[in-house]
Design a protein around this motif. Structure first.
Motif: not given
Length: 60
Positions: A2-7
């Motif tokens: 989820i973190k890379p998608i949010m970035i």
């Protein structure tokens, strides 16, 4: 995961168009307010509007 998608999503939201609008919208509102001043208001509004147009063209 989820973190890379949010970035990536945040990067799309903070593109140059949004960042320049954050600066130029208050300038344009201020120019509209200044334009009611007799004699110099319209000239000041035109100068502020021209400056805001140039800032909108900055490639960020």
């Amino acid at each position: 995961m989820i973190k890379p998608i949010m970035i990536v999503l945040m990067a799309f939201m903070l593109n140059g168009c949004v960042l320049t609008k954050v600066v130029t919208v208050p300038m344009r509102v201020g120019g509209a307010v200044v334009s009611v001043i007799p004699v110099v208001g319209n000239a000041a509004d035109a100068a502020i509007d021209t400056t805001a147009d140039v800032i909108d063209l900055v490639p960020l």
